[in-house]
Enzyme design. Structure first.
Site, PDB file in Angstrom:
ATOM      1  N   GLU A 213       0.819  -1.211   0.000  1.00 32.70           N
ATOM      2  CA  GLU A 213       0.000   0.000   0.000  1.00 32.70           C
ATOM      3  C   GLU A 213       0.851   1.258   0.000  1.00 32.70           C
ATOM      4  OE1 GLU A 213      -0.677  -2.698   1.724  1.00 32.70           O
ATOM      5  OE2 GLU A 213      -2.632  -3.265   0.922  1.00 32.70           O
TER       6      GLU A 213
ATOM      7  N   HIS B  57     -11.215  -4.715   9.042  1.00 34.93           N
ATOM      8  CA  HIS B  57     -11.764  -4.415   7.717  1.00 34.93           C
ATOM      9  C   HIS B  57     -12.935  -3.442   7.742  1.00 34.93           C
ATOM     10  CE1 HIS B  57      -9.488  -8.003   6.558  1.00 34.93           C
ATOM     11  NE2 HIS B  57      -9.697  -7.718   5.297  1.00 34.93           N
TER      12      HIS B  57
HETATM   13  C1  LIG Z   1      -2.315  -4.862   4.003  1.00 35.83           C
HETATM   14  C2  LIG Z   1      -3.408  -5.560   3.293  1.00 35.83           C
HETATM   15  N1  LIG Z   1      -3.587  -5.319   1.987  1.00 35.83           N
HETATM   16  C3  LIG Z   1      -4.566  -5.963   1.318  1.00 35.83           C
HETATM   17  C4  LIG Z   1      -5.382  -6.838   1.944  1.00 35.83           C
HETATM   18  C5  LIG Z   1      -6.481  -7.558   1.182  1.00 35.83           C
HETATM   19  N2  LIG Z   1      -6.116  -8.955   1.025  1.00 35.83           N
HETATM   20  C6  LIG Z   1      -6.583  -9.902   1.844  1.00 35.83           C
HETATM   21  S1  LIG Z   1      -5.948 -11.412   1.516  1.00 35.83           S
HETATM   22  C7  LIG Z   1      -5.042 -10.790   0.242  1.00 35.83           C
HETATM   23  C8  LIG Z   1      -4.174 -11.690  -0.562  1.00 35.83           C
HETATM   24  C9  LIG Z   1      -3.172 -12.374   0.256  1.00 35.83           C
HETATM   25  O1  LIG Z   1      -2.475 -13.258  -0.548  1.00 35.83           O
HETATM   26  P1  LIG Z   1      -1.452 -14.291   0.083  1.00 35.83           P
HETATM   27  O2  LIG Z   1      -0.529 -13.578   0.993  1.00 35.83           O
HETATM   28  O3  LIG Z   1      -0.861 -15.057  -1.042  1.00 35.83           O
HETATM   29  O4  LIG Z   1      -2.361 -15.241   0.992  1.00 35.83           O
HETATM   30  P2  LIG Z   1      -3.519 -16.224   0.545  1.00 35.83           P
HETATM   31  O5  LIG Z   1      -4.807 -15.469   0.589  1.00 35.83           O
HETATM   32  O6  LIG Z   1      -3.193 -16.730  -0.786  1.00 35.83           O
HETATM   33  O7  LIG Z   1      -3.529 -17.291   1.586  1.00 35.83           O
HETATM   34  C10 LIG Z   1      -5.233  -9.418   0.097  1.00 35.83           C
HETATM   35  C11 LIG Z   1      -4.606  -8.591  -0.934  1.00 35.83           C
HETATM   36  C12 LIG Z   1      -5.186  -7.027   3.326  1.00 35.83           C
HETATM   37  N3  LIG Z   1      -5.976  -7.844   4.038  1.00 35.83           N
HETATM   38  N4  LIG Z   1      -4.195  -6.393   3.960  1.00 35.83           N
END
Ligand SMILES: Cc1ncc(C[n+]2csc(CCOP(=O)(O)OP(=O)(O)O)c2C)c(N)n1
Ligand SMILES: Cc1ncc(C[n+]2csc(CCOP(=O)(O)OP(=O)(O)O)c2C)c(N)n1
Ligand SMILES: [Mg+2]
Ligand SMILES: [Mg+2]
Lengths: 327, 319, 327, 319
Positions: free
Chosen positions: C63, C132
């Protein structure tokens, strides 16, 4: 009478930390330069020599990780005292205060405590410019689950630091850089200044002045000037801005029926806004004049000395505000 | 790579102009005439010189709290810089913000920064625009080894790599971040090894050898201009002064400064230029004299410039 | 009469962005998932297909770097429209708003502009829990050098987005997730909603209600209920919280002599505090009752539906606040 | 390394318990009985199982928004977890915070996290305390490949390396961060190569092979317990469900899920256990039945638990 000793704000903070570290082995300091040189201004000098590198931990430049580490270490039962240096850099750790440290206990149904302290300096008046002179306590006053204290002199600096270290919640401890070297007689014996209570500095009947942090100095000058003009101001040093000691303010305003708040932060969305909003709501019929604010304008702080001086509130501006209310 | 005589003289001149500017600043700050907070870079002069000799005004640089040298090497005018340091209305930023917030957009100096690491995140945007607009220009971000600990370093490098941006990361290893030695910040010897984690080249060089910097940066620039994404160039050097002016430097081991003074990049280069018969002592002195005159004129210009009116505080807040 | 079309908030935002991208090649979107799927809720779907991957840029989860990139790209003359997703994640980009984007123009003596927009969702009422569901606009309202807009329905969502994209300053655009699918008739032809002006939703003489963001819906309900009880409320939808449209509020309060502010953010240090403080100072003698605030309590928002409902302000709570003032 | 029969059964049981819990959650969420936002991890079950079989209650874990599996594998009681998901007062967090904010401190589950990457920064603190208190315990932080883009990843790894903290970074590569493929987040094939940038070991393994995870994590744990600092273990796996429950998954290429279903870690391990005669079909079924009963009981427990009173909103804010 208690034995007193003359000491400046910096050393008062230093002694408070050292005393607590002697008392409780779970207390340690952490941050950029805190160990070796004792921070850029030497506030923690001597700590590493006395307590060793395990308890005086120098870190990389990673404000978010420093405060994140505090959250995890506190949950595990330690009592970190971290330094973030200039308050502007706390922008990089807002996440760890807001979503993590201040919420953790509640989110986890009370399973953990978060006893850590983070020190940050406000530096208005130091000529350090827009990236080093901000007063951002307002953001942290909006966060339930943590505390914010703003000492104003050596006495309150020492007593609040000791209380902050013993507190079981995240405490943001805001240091007034421009007052670091100001000396004061303080007790040699141990004392605490409670978090969450304002200090009544002078009693008065005509108007209440609430000062925040180092603006106490300006307020004290203003009180003297006002007195010379026949106006008896009651001065409250707020000391804590989260949770706000509103009861102390209400009690005073009921007596004086007038209120001015002075703080170094901007007027817009500053602590003064919350105080004014609450006081007018609670004490609408007690007020003889609107609640006034003496604070920084809605622009940026300059390194340029004349512009910086114009930007910052001071005793003269406060006197003018008060007189505006006496009408 | 054969470096032409003109380039050699250019490299030397860039270093000398930085050094004389900084030395003069030291004096004016010590006398109390110059307000604020100052971080100087004497000793690190070869890095901006070697890098910026590869750049045009359309290429952008971002620098740090210790950024005077970079901005001078990039070609910004010296008078408005000096006026800025004096807090005068003719300063490059109208005297508001001072040393840590210099910018001179017309020469591609997109900003110093008081927040360690943040230049890297912003530099992404200039590099992005250069690519978006299908130019052949690049962006360079200077930072110190302390800044490699920030999340900004990683987020920026990673994003530059995934978006394949024309962004060169130039890391000045001057052994300290404030008062704290490099080992506290980095657990490996050379930070350049990190570039592999982003699929980018990373090279470590002697930052006090201006020709080496020039040549190695040329490779980095070529890589970036070719659309191959970011590049990490690590330059080992040393700052002669304290972290900020007034820093007593009691964290330095005995003799360290003295060792490095022997490796002063300007002194080293003077020897080389003389040996190679590129410049005579006299010619070098002439270059210095010109630079000194320029700096002295800048001080006079600054002193003659007015203080900003308080209304300046309220201008340029919103566009 | 202008031709109208029924559209929901999500599509209103989508169309505004697409229209501006057609108009001006320097506009592009950037963020996590904004390209391929058009964001987690599909707000930008179709943009990548129409404008290509160069103008619909998916990024890593960074971000701070996203907003930093906006600052640099804007200084170079582009007009980024970034997405930060849930507003809680903006904690990680406070630095880039506070020390960089909002200050850059002033610090650099006017040498650059900062025309970028950052979208962020508030999600109260969605059951998404403490990481959230936050409303953090207050922090950004404290920052000179940027703007913050909070659309409340499809009409304002579209018109404010277009104004935001054309604005030469950083604009934080706060989207009400829980209203995404609410439909409304809006003009087919191009229109703008100006930044910095409140919308008078209903005229009234007894009390002014200022609503922020999606709380307009609750306020509209409250106005109807109050009307049934013989109370004529004037409803102002604030739309912009930085700079605050104080003149619009003053004008209304001079008419009604009473004011209640409703917002989803916490009461403590919320926008309502600043409005209340300014109004009581400016219009002390005009007020027949204290300025009241209807906002969230000083605790954390739960995912648990009953607790979340209790936490959030709503029409009934607002009606009660208003009645409390009518005395 | 020879893995004993007991350990094999343990690994299998840990996976099965996770899977059945998640599958039951799917049903209760779809029916609308369970409120909130759910991210499930069916298909990734081998990683928590293999890791946590090496840990005791005194070791700590941090996990993500997709953390049920880790917490179950670590040994948290299932009833309070289910009650939490139902938003009931007997939930492990009193029903306040739900799926993304699980914690069970007595078993060392120090928190899920709704903010991608932040678990890593907090994990530093637990690891710091373990070292400070001169214990032999370690901390493990789980995260996805999307989280490797965050500043948190770098700051945490770098600080763990400079402070030599007993912290193991376990990265689950499930090919997506929300709807976006790995290549958008990482410009290299294996994120494990980044460990070298911090002077730490980094290893990439098949995350669907539970014994491989067990063995490789054992090395990581040994390294950390020996005071050698952080370790990066990258586990390649796949999530069977969408990013969140309700995600239509239309970003997946045709056939991808089907390919990965064939590599379901539980199915693979069942074949192996049978082949090795560790467990018969019947014995495996018995383990599943036990787990299912436990989960069904947990649902009944959750349903029978009261909703929190509104006063709960105001408790535990300050200590
Ligand atoms: C700082 C932040 N940015 C964006 C999000 C929205 N978000 C939630 S899960 C996710 C993807 C995470 O991907 P990964 O780390 O590969 O974990 P996975 O969901 O695949 O287990 C995002 C972008 C968040 N929760 N926190
Ligand atoms: C985010 C942030 N943290 C801390 C500081 C205080 N600070 C100013 S300079 C500095 C050290 C920077 O070291 P390095 O990156 O090596 O640059 P150098 O000063 O050596 O040129 C620090 C910690 C800051 N300005 N910003
Ligand atoms: Mg350095
Ligand atoms: Mg993933």
């Amino acid at each position: 009478m208690a034995e007193m000793k003359k000491i400046n704000v910096q050393w008062a903070i230093n002694h408070a930390i050292a005393e607590e570290m002697r008392r409780d082995p779970s207390v340690f300091i952490i941050g950029e330069d805190v160990g070796g040189p004792g921070g850029p201004f030497g506030v923690t000098r001597g700590i590493k020599a006395e307590f060793g590198p395990e308890r005086a931990v120098d870190t990389p430049i990673s404000e978010g990780a420093i405060v994140g580490l505090c959250c995890g270490a506190a949950a595990a039962g330690l009592r970190p005292v971290a330094e973030i240096m200039f308050m502007n850099f706390i922008t990089l750790a807002v996440e760890e205060f807001y979503n993590q440290g201040s919420k953790m206990r509640w989110m986890f149904g009370g399973q953990v405590k978060q006893p850590f302290v983070v020190r940050a300096m406000t530096a208005g008046g130091f000529g350090a410019g827009p990236h080093h002179s901000s007063s951002l306590e307002g953001w942290f006053a909006s966060m339930p689950g943590m505390k914010v204290v703003m000492p104003s002199n050596a006495y309150t600096a020492k007593g609040l630091m000791k209380s902050a270290i013993r507190d079981d919640n995240p405490v943001l401890y805001v240091e007034p850089l421009s007052s670091y070297t100001i000396k004061q007689d303080i007790p040699v014996d141990e004392y605490l200044v409670p978090i969450g209570k304002a200090e009544v500095v002078t009693q008065g009947s005509d108007v209440t002045i609430v000062s925040v942090g180092r603006m106490r100095l300006e307020a004290e000058k203003a009180v003297a000037k006002l007195k010379a003009d026949g106006i008896n101001a009651e001065l409250l040093d707020l000391l804590t801005v989260n949770p706000l000691p509103m009861e102390d303010i209400y009690a005073s305003v009921k007596k004086t029926n007038r209120l001015v708040i002075i703080h170094e932060a901007k007027e817009v969305m500053g602590i003064g806004a919350e105080i004014a909003a609450s006081v007018q709501e609670k004490l609408f019929d007690w007020l003889d004049a609107p609640v006034a604010r003496c604070a920084a304008p809605f622009t940026h702080i300059a390194f340029q000395p004349l512009l910086e001086k114009h930007y910052l509130p001071n005793a003269d501006k406060l006197v003018a505000k008060v007189k505006g209310l006496m009408g | 790579m054969k470096i032409s005589k003109d380039v050699k003289i250019d490299l030397y001149t860039r270093m000398v102009r930085q050094r004389i500017f900084e030395d003069e600043t030291t004096v004016n700050f010590a006398s109390g005439e110059m307000p604020g907070f100052l971080h100087l870079s004497q000793g690190e002069d070869a890095v901006p010189a070697g890098v910026c000799a590869n750049l045009s005004n359309e290429d952008a640089i971002y620098t740090t709290h210790r950024g005077h040298g970079c901005i001078i090497a990039k070609g910004a005018e010296i008078k408005p810089m000096m006026a800025e340091l004096f807090g005068r209305i003719d300063g490059c930023c109208k005297g508001r913000a001072g040393s840590m917030h210099f910018a001179d957009v017309k020469t591609g100096c997109m900003g110093s920064n008081g927040i360690v690491g943040e230049g890297m995140r912003i530099a992404l945007g200039t590099a992005f625009a250069q690519k978006y607009n299908k130019t052949n220009n690049i962006t360079v971000v200077f930072f110190g080894e302390g800044a490699t600990g920030t999340g900004a370093f990683h987020e920026s490098f990673n994003m530059a790599a995934t978006l394949k941006l024309p962004l060169v990361f130039v890391c000045n290893i001057n052994l300290y971040a404030q008062m704290t030695p490099k080992s506290v910040h980095i657990a490996v010897e050379d930070v350049a090894v990190r570039a592999a984690g982003y699929g980018a080249p990373g090279v470590t060089i002697d930052g006090n050898d201006v020709e080496k910097v020039y040549e190695e940066f040329a490779k980095a620039a070529k890589h970036a201009r070719a659309g191959k994404g970011p590049y990490l160039l690590e330059c080992k050097t040393y700052r002669h002064h304290g972290h900020f002016e007034g820093d007593p430097c009691n964290y330095r081991p005995e003799g360290e400064l003295e060792e490095w003074m022997k490796k002063d990049p300007i002194v080293l280069y003077e020897k080389k230029l003389k040996k190679e018969a590129v410049l005579t002592d006299k010619e070098m002195q002439a270059i210095k004299d010109t630079a000194r005159k320029e700096v002295i004129d800048a001080v006079a210009f600054a002193r003659a410039s007015a203080m900003p009116e308080v209304e300046e505080l309220y201008k340029d807040i919103l566009a």
